[in-house]
Design a protein around this motif. Structure first.
Motif, short mmCIF file in Angstrom:
data_model
loop_
_atom_site.label_atom_id
_atom_site.label_comp_id
_atom_site.label_asym_id
_atom_site.label_seq_id
_atom_site.Cartn_x
_atom_site.Cartn_y
_atom_site.Cartn_z
N GLU A 197 0.85 -1.19 0.00
CA GLU A 197 0.00 0.00 0.00
C GLU A 197 0.88 1.23 0.00
O GLU A 197 1.91 1.28 0.68
N SER B 118 0.75 5.77 -0.66
CA SER B 118 0.01 7.00 -0.93
C SER B 118 0.51 7.60 -2.24
O SER B 118 1.71 7.74 -2.45
N ASN C 243 -4.94 6.70 -1.26
CA ASN C 243 -4.47 5.39 -0.83
C ASN C 243 -4.55 4.42 -2.01
O ASN C 243 -5.62 4.27 -2.62
N THR C 244 -3.44 3.78 -2.32
CA THR C 244 -3.41 2.88 -3.47
C THR C 244 -2.72 1.56 -3.13
O THR C 244 -1.92 1.48 -2.19
N GLU D 162 -6.35 2.53 -6.90
CA GLU D 162 -6.94 3.18 -5.73
C GLU D 162 -7.70 2.15 -4.89
O GLU D 162 -8.48 1.36 -5.42
N THR D 163 -7.46 2.17 -3.58
CA THR D 163 -7.98 1.10 -2.72
C THR D 163 -9.50 1.13 -2.56
O THR D 163 -10.13 0.08 -2.44
#
Length: 277
Positions: free
Chosen positions: A116, A118, A123-124, A160-161
């Motif tokens: 993960e 930024s 958040n990606t 993107e999460t």
């Protein structure tokens, strides 16, 4: 006994904290992320049968706008996808730019690492792939160059999460064995059209282009630039200014690319979207 009970309680609480911390910090598995991508894709295409998009290159002028029409199809695995309606037409394959879902799922499952990160405040999931055979097996028709075989050595992409939008793609390539190129694409300003998310602005930067040309070819390119500038200087002022407005940014970028290997940047903007029309 009270002291022993106290330490036991503290130890239990600490163990529970560590366990839950481990769960919260654990990265998603490749299979879970791949399944989530396929589920999102099916949801996005649930209300779409056809999709037509018009794209403008580098703010228009030099290159005419391109319109591409897609129809929804289903592959042998039951996964829906968009395909160009008429492949004989000279159309730009928008889906290839962002990566088809099947290919994206293969890349996720073959990833070397998933972390993960930024990215521009978002958040990606950062997915890194260095499986050369996997990358070579993917459809590379959009990246083929005349008399030049391109092999991807590695690919990194950021998803993107919270919505699974692809935000950035970076690929490194070896051309003809010993020459390196890179391609970076950023996908911005997503808009949802009948449940289907579309990046309305895509910026692509290709580096290492000048390394693909010999000194003789570079000299010829510089000579052609000088000749074009001479022709422009001999035109009537109004005609010259009109052409310079269209060509000068590209000419300046091309010259910087020849002299410093700055790379070539293209900005693609979606100007019109039609769904089920």
């Amino acid at each position: 006994m009270r002291v022993k009970k106290y330490y036991k309680t503290v130890f239990t609480a600490l163990l529970i904290t560590l366990l839950f911390s481990g769960i919260s910090l654990a990265q998603p598995s490749a299979d879970r992320l791949a399944e989530e991508m396929m589920s999102k894709n099916a949801e996005w295409l649930s209300d779409v049968e056809t999709l037509t998009m018009t794209m403008q290159m580098n703010e228009g002028g030099l290159i005419p706008d391109m319109t591409t029409r897609y129809v929804k199809k289903t592959n042998e695995n039951g996964t829906p996808y968009l395909d160009i309606e008429n492949e004989d037409d000279m159309e730009m394959d928008f889906s290839a730019m962002a990566g088809s879902v099947d290919q994206m799922v293969e890349l996720i499952r073959g990833a070397e690492s998933i972390t993960e990160e930024s990215l521009n405040g978002m958040n990606t999931y950062k997915i890194y792939v260095n499986d050369r055979e996997l990358l070579q097996s993917l459809d590379q028709s959009e990246m083929e160059m005349e008399e030049m075989e391109i092999v991807f050595d590695s690919a990194t992409f950021w998803i993107e999460t919270n919505n699974m939008y692809v935000r950035k793609i970076f690929m490194e390539q070896t051309v003809e064995g010993d020459q390196n190129m890179s391609m970076e694409m950023n996908l911005d300003d997503y808009e949802v059209h009948s449940s289907y998310p579309i990046p309305m602005v895509m910026t692509m930067k290709i580096g290492g282009i000048s390394s693909q040309f010999s000194e003789e070819e570079m000299a010829e390119a510089r000579k052609a630039m000088r000749e074009m500038e001479k022709q422009l200087s001999q035109m009537p002022e109004g005609q010259r200014e009109a052409i310079e407005r269209q060509l000068k940014p590209q000419m300046e970028q091309f010259e910087r690319m020849l002299e410093s290997d700055e790379g070539m940047t293209m900005k693609m903007t979606v100007t019109d979207v039609k769904v089920n029309e």
